[in-house]
Every structure is written in structure tokens, then in C-alpha cells.
Design a protein around this motif. Structure first.
Motif, short mmCIF file in Angstrom:
data_model
loop_
_atom_site.label_atom_id
_atom_site.label_comp_id
_atom_site.label_asym_id
_atom_site.label_seq_id
_atom_site.Cartn_x
_atom_site.Cartn_y
_atom_site.Cartn_z
N VAL A 11 -5.76 6.39 5.70
CA VAL A 11 -6.02 5.61 4.49
C VAL A 11 -6.98 4.46 4.78
O VAL A 11 -6.83 3.76 5.78
N PRO A 58 1.28 -0.33 6.56
CA PRO A 58 1.83 0.13 5.27
C PRO A 58 2.15 -1.01 4.30
O PRO A 58 2.19 -0.81 3.10
N ARG A 91 -10.37 0.82 7.52
CA ARG A 91 -9.16 1.57 7.86
C ARG A 91 -7.97 0.63 7.88
O ARG A 91 -8.03 -0.47 8.43
N SER A 92 -6.89 1.06 7.29
CA SER A 92 -5.67 0.26 7.26
C SER A 92 -4.58 1.00 8.01
O SER A 92 -4.36 2.18 7.77
N ASP A 93 -3.91 0.31 8.93
CA ASP A 93 -2.79 0.94 9.63
C ASP A 93 -1.49 0.19 9.35
O ASP A 93 -0.49 0.40 10.00
N LEU A 116 0.82 -1.21 0.00
CA LEU A 116 0.00 0.00 0.00
C LEU A 116 0.86 1.27 0.00
O LEU A 116 0.62 2.18 -0.79
N ASP A 117 1.88 1.32 0.85
CA ASP A 117 2.71 2.53 0.92
C ASP A 117 3.45 2.78 -0.39
O ASP A 117 3.56 3.91 -0.86
N VAL A 177 -0.53 5.97 6.16
CA VAL A 177 -1.22 4.71 6.46
C VAL A 177 -1.22 4.44 7.95
O VAL A 177 -2.27 4.20 8.56
N SER A 178 -0.06 4.48 8.58
CA SER A 178 0.04 4.13 10.00
C SER A 178 -0.68 5.13 10.90
O SER A 178 -1.14 4.76 11.99
N VAL A 231 -8.13 8.26 0.69
CA VAL A 231 -7.04 8.95 1.37
C VAL A 231 -7.55 10.30 1.86
O VAL A 231 -8.08 11.09 1.09
#
Length: 89
Positions: free
Chosen positions: A33, A43, A39-41, A8-9, A28-29, A55
Motif C-alpha cells: 500500500v 497500519p 510506501r506505508s508500512d 489506514l488499515d 500495509v505492513s 493498493v
């Protein structure tokens, strides 16, 4: 990583949503995002073609559908080929 997937990152950096890959990972963290509404934390989350990425950036929230996985961080016109805008940002 599985074939047809990308971190993702890395994708956010290739698509020019962040100036550096480190900033993309921080987006992301820090929870700015979402992937397919969740929700994604992480990367390193695997992202694939067809996924919807949302985003939240300064003054705008952008929703895009992934249409291609990048191989490099190229010019802006090349980056726009990696996604289809779903919202006006």
C-alpha cells in the motif's frame, strides 16, 4: 487520532480492499500500500479525505482517492462511496 482522519488499515477494511481488518493491516505492513505516492508500512497511519491510496493486489494495482471515511463495513455499494477510482483495476 485527529478529527477527520482514520487508520489506514481500518479504511482499507471498510472500503472492502481486504476481507478482514487483520488482512488489511498485513497488506500495509507487507508493503503493498502507498499513500500519496509514499510506501506505508504502518497500519495505523492516519488517512484523510483527498489522500490517494494505491493498493497492489493479486493481478491488479488500484489507485483511488479517499472521498469519505467510513463508520462501518457495510455492503459493497456503501464501500464504493468511500473512494473515487483513479485507475482501472
Amino acid at each position: 487520532m485527529r478529527e477527520g482522519r482514520q487508520r489506514l488499515d481500518k479504511w482499507l477494511w471498510f472500503a472492502r480492499f481486504a476481507r478482514t481488518r487483520t488482512l488489511a493491516a498485513r497488506l500495509v505492513s507487507d508493503g503493498f500500500v502507498r499513500v500519496n505516492g509514499a510506501r506505508s508500512d504502518n497500519p495505523a497511519k492516519a488517512l484523510g479525505i483527498g489522500d490517494v491510496v494505491t493498493v497492489a493486489v493479486a493481478h491488479a494495482t488500484l489507485a483511488v482517492r479517499v472521498t469519505d471515511l467510513g463508520t462501518r463495513r457495510g455492503p459493497a455499494e456503501e464501500a464504493k462511496g468511500l473512494y473515487e477510482a483513479l485507475s482501472e483495476g
